[in-house]
Each structure stands twice: as structure tokens, then as C-alpha cells.
Design an enzyme around this catalytic site. Sequence first.
Site, PDB file in Angstrom:
ATOM      1  N   GLY A   1       0.783  -1.229   0.000  1.00 27.28           N
ATOM      2  CA  GLY A   1       0.000   0.000   0.000  1.00 27.28           C
ATOM      3  C   GLY A   1       0.812   1.274   0.000  1.00 27.28           C
ATOM      4  CB  ILE A   2       0.252   4.501   1.777  1.00 31.09           C
ATOM      5  CG1 ILE A   2      -1.101   4.861   1.149  1.00 31.09           C
ATOM      6  CG2 ILE A   2       1.065   5.769   2.035  1.00 31.09           C
ATOM      7  CD1 ILE A   2      -2.006   5.667   2.065  1.00 31.09           C
TER       8      ILE A   2
ATOM      9  CE1 TYR B   1      -7.108   3.088   9.477  1.00 30.09           C
ATOM     10  CE2 TYR B   1      -8.508   4.952   8.898  1.00 30.09           C
ATOM     11  CZ  TYR B   1      -7.371   4.183   8.668  1.00 30.09           C
ATOM     12  OH  TYR B   1      -6.517   4.524   7.656  1.00 30.09           O
TER      13      TYR B   1
ATOM     14  CE  LYS C   1      -4.588   5.674  10.377  1.00 35.97           C
ATOM     15  NZ  LYS C   1      -3.147   5.428  10.169  1.00 35.97           N
TER      16      LYS C   1
ATOM     17  CB  VAL D   1      -5.273   5.861  -0.916  1.00 38.87           C
ATOM     18  CG1 VAL D   1      -4.034   5.540  -1.753  1.00 38.87           C
ATOM     19  CG2 VAL D   1      -5.143   7.237  -0.274  1.00 38.87           C
TER      20      VAL D   1
END
Length: 235
Positions: free
Chosen positions: A18-19, A140, A144, A173
Site C-alpha cells: 500500500g502507501i 480507526y 488517526k 486511496v
Amino acid sequence: MLNQMEERLAVVTGGGTGIGRAVAELLIESGYRVVALGLDRDPDLNEAVTFRQVDITDTAASVAALPEGLPVAGLVNCAGMLRHQQEWETEAFEQVMRVNVTAGFAFANALLDRLQAAGGSVVNVASMWAIFGSPGAPAYTASKGAVAAVTRSQAVAWAGRGVRVNSVAPGWVETRISEKARTDAERAQRIGARIPLGRWAKPAEVASVVRFLLSEDAGYVTGAMIPVDGGYSVC
């Protein structure tokens, strides 16, 4: 402070997919020596990235996976997890917080002297969910928001040691973690309709902002959270 490009070590948690993978590979292209830590990696990860399989909630094991004593020019805390509706249960909530917040916090603390030795900087990966709530992923979202807040505290605490700390807040994303939303046709259409730029981001587009924050071009930037969401969070 290190001046020679070949000596710059960057550490990327969650750097196998991923990122995180996009960050690791872009930093390789930019002349860094990159060590990626995590439990999973894509089979076609750039061979120049040194991948070490490690549970990033184990700080001692994470530190032991790095070249001993080498100054750290960049730390990118990208490892994260999402448990959707399970997060309304306390056990899952605490697991997500441990991976998304505590692990990166502890790892940065453990590497602080090595970051200072390199005149390095930290980039923590927050999320657009640090800005508003999610009915399906409370842990989540909370994690964050905490990442963004911890980033500000680290920035203030470590500025005197020459260590900058910033965060990025990605939106939608195209990664494995967003697969559930992307494969739900109705939800994907609704999300796309709200994004002013009209499309989801590629992981590389987040990685380029991370690279900027690690670079000397961002030498007077610390404590910031930069949204990389195509305008989703402002409309």
C-alpha cells in the site's frame, strides 16, 4: 548531521504494501537506504528495499531489525489496521489503537537519539478520518485523530533536538485497506461524487508528499498535518 546521500537511512513501517510500499520505493529512487518493517509484503516489492518481517507493536524487535547504531534520517510510521464494525468491541478497539498509535509512538521514541544524530525527521500517517467521524470504524477514526495529536506533541518536544515531526492525512486511496469500499459499487459511486478532484488517489501521490516532508524543502515545517484527499475533507 549527515550530508552524504548514500548514508541516509529511512525506516518505513508497513513498508511492504500500500502507501508504505509506495513511500519505501519512492525513497529508494530518491537515494535513501530503506528498511521496511511489517508483517506483510507484496511479492513484487522493489528488491532494493530491505524488508524485515516484524510485528511493529514489538518495539524491541523493530529496533533490532535495523542496522545497528546507524543514524536514521527519516522515519515513516505507515503501518495500520482497520477492523470495521468489529471496532465497536473493546478488544478490537484496543488492538487497532495499539497498532495505529502506540506502536509508532514507541518506535519513534526508541529511535529519537538516532534521528537527532542524522538531523532526521518523522512522518506519521494519519487520515482524513482524523478530521471527522466514521460510524463504522470508531477505533480507526480515534487512532488517526490521536496520530495527528501525538505528531503535534512530538514536534514541540523534539524541535530543540533538530527533529521535525509531521503527518499526512490521506483520503480515499487505491490500497488493500480500502478494498471493501472500492468493491461496493453504490458506496464507491457516492464517495467519488464527493471528491472534488473526481477520483481516488494513487499510493504514489501520498508518497510524494511524505518525501517532501522528509526533505530539506520542508526544513521549516513541523507539527503540520497535510491532507492528501483530493479535497474530500473540505466539502
